[in-house]
Design an enzyme around this catalytic site. Structure first.
Site, short mmCIF file in Angstrom:
data_model
loop_
_atom_site.label_atom_id
_atom_site.label_comp_id
_atom_site.label_asym_id
_atom_site.label_seq_id
_atom_site.Cartn_x
_atom_site.Cartn_y
_atom_site.Cartn_z
N CYS A 236 0.81 -1.23 0.00
CA CYS A 236 0.00 0.00 0.00
C CYS A 236 0.84 1.28 0.00
O CYS A 236 0.28 2.38 -0.03
CB CYS A 236 -0.96 -0.01 1.18
SG CYS A 236 -2.06 -1.44 1.15
N HIS B 251 -2.49 7.25 7.24
CA HIS B 251 -2.81 6.02 6.52
C HIS B 251 -4.23 5.60 6.89
O HIS B 251 -5.02 5.25 6.02
CB HIS B 251 -1.79 4.95 6.83
CG HIS B 251 -1.92 3.72 6.01
ND1 HIS B 251 -1.92 3.74 4.63
CD2 HIS B 251 -2.09 2.40 6.36
CE1 HIS B 251 -2.06 2.51 4.17
NE2 HIS B 251 -2.17 1.68 5.19
N HIS C 30 -9.91 2.24 0.63
CA HIS C 30 -8.47 1.99 0.59
C HIS C 30 -8.11 1.50 -0.80
O HIS C 30 -8.43 0.37 -1.19
CB HIS C 30 -8.10 0.95 1.64
CG HIS C 30 -6.62 0.78 1.83
ND1 HIS C 30 -5.68 1.42 1.03
CD2 HIS C 30 -5.90 0.05 2.72
CE1 HIS C 30 -4.47 1.08 1.41
NE2 HIS C 30 -4.58 0.25 2.45
#
Length: 386
Positions: free
Chosen positions: A147, A279, A314
């Site tokens: 990610c 995040h 996400h």
């Protein structure tokens, strides 16, 4: 890192296409996360995801390529950069959505047709397609660090521009795919409701898809041609804590190292940071670990903190690029977005949350955090001046 100007931005996500749509969404704070429709979830539950409106990317080629080209062309603004440069792209799934279609049709049979569906299974092919489709003369670099993939692509491209000039088109893309949907389901990390980062009642993450790109060039070059400067990339830090294949380090060791490295690269102190785009995935372990890491870096004088994953979902390998564009948009507009989905802050996460509705406030330095599986941690610093 000095003098690396952002002169173009492009973005497409579940929020829509372009900077205007995303700024409106940041201000309104309404989530677009809905049950998945791109593919049937089969035996799995139907969880909310952030899907890109198919009308924005009409079917002419693999979804990952359409997303990539859509955002990259926006960033270029109809102008091909002069001279050789760098293209750096981050992704985790590449063209796997189309590879899945091939498998579902042929079940791995030898000599199966439709091999075109497999052309972009190797994620590095996306970068080559981008170079050829845009007619650019550029080095090609592909990053896949979970990610943090596109955050590292941005940091790498900015470092090249800072060292040797030229230009860099940097960003990332990921489309939704069965493999990621099923994979996160198997890890029990998906939320049955739109994700709630940092909330006491958070249940897990919501997947998303999209693409975003930034055009970078030396400040002197941008000013010479009269290009609008939207902000500057001033710091990049990455670190691996190698704690676990999927779980974050409980005290955020890698996250701390990445943020500290990015601040050192930018030549600023923690007290100079006005806002952190966290995040903030809304998983129980990640949000607590990131909260601890933020406390360790910034202490009690914590800057404003929010997560924008309640807006976009996400987006995995594209997350760093999408959130970087939102950070530059916050810098240039003077608006700090709140965390969509956050209603009851978890008392264990002691940070300074952006209040509901967001804030209108001038910003001089912001940090974007991107933390991935395997302890791949990256932080970027964006500033209003070089």
């Amino acid at each position: 890192m000095r003098g690396v100007a952002v002169t173009g931005l492009g973005i497409v996500s579940a929020l829509g296409s372009g900077l205007g749509a995303h700024l409106v969404a940041m201000r309104e704070g309404r989530t677009p996360l809905r049950p998945v429709t791109l593919f049937p979830p089969g035996d799995l539950a139907s969880f909310p995801v952030g899907e890109v409106d198919p009308a924005l990317i009409p079917r002419r080629s693999p979804r990952c390529i359409r997303l990539t080209l859509h955002a990259a062309r926006q960033a270029l603004g109809g102008r091909a950069p002069g001279g050789p440069g760098v293209i750096a792209l981050g992704t985790t799934t590449g063209g796997i959505l189309d590879s899945e279609q091939h498998y579902l049709k042929h079940r791995g049979a030898i000599g199966a047709e439709d091999r075109g569906l497999l052309l972009h299974h190797a994620m590095g092919t996306l970068t080559g397609v981008l170079v050829r489709a845009l007619g650019l003369s550029a080095e090609e670099h592909t990053f896949s660090t979970a990610c943090s993939s596109s955050a590292n692509a941005i940091g790498f491209g900015a470092s090249v521009v800072a060292r040797q000039g030229g230009w860099a088109l940097v960003g990332g893309v990921d489309s939704l795919a069965r493999i990621t949907y099923a994979g996160f389901h198997s890890l029990k990390l998906l939320s049955s409701v739109p994700c709630r980062p940092f909330d006491r009642r958070r249940r897990g993450l919501s997947l998303g898809e999209g693409a975003a790109f930034l055009l970078l060039e030396p400040e002197a070059d941008a000013r010479q041609r009269g290009a609008p400067i939207l902000g500057f990339v001033t710091g990049w830090g990455c670190a691996s804590d190698a704690h676990h294949a999927t779980a974050p380090h409980p005290r955020g060791d890698g996250a701390v190292a990445a943020m500290q490295s990015a601040l050192a690269d930018a030549g600023i102190r923690p007290s100079n940071v006005d806002y952190v785009n966290a995040h903030g995935t809304a998983t129980p372990a990640n949000d607590v670990a990131e909260g601890i890491a933020l406390q360790r870096v910034f202490g009690d004088d914590c800057p404003l903190i929010s997560s924008t994953k309640g807006l976009t979902g996400h987006t995995l390998g594209a997350a760093g690029a999408i959130e970087s564009v939102l950070c530059v948009l916050a810098l240039s507009s003077g608006f700090v977005p709140a965390t969509t989905g956050l209603e009851e802050p978890d008392p264990e996460i002691r940070v300074r949350h952006v209040p509901p509705g967001g804030l209108a406030r001038p910003l001089s330095a912001v940090v974007s955090n991107s933390f991935g599986f395997g302890g791949n941690n990256t932080a970027l610093v964006f500033s209003s001046s070089a």
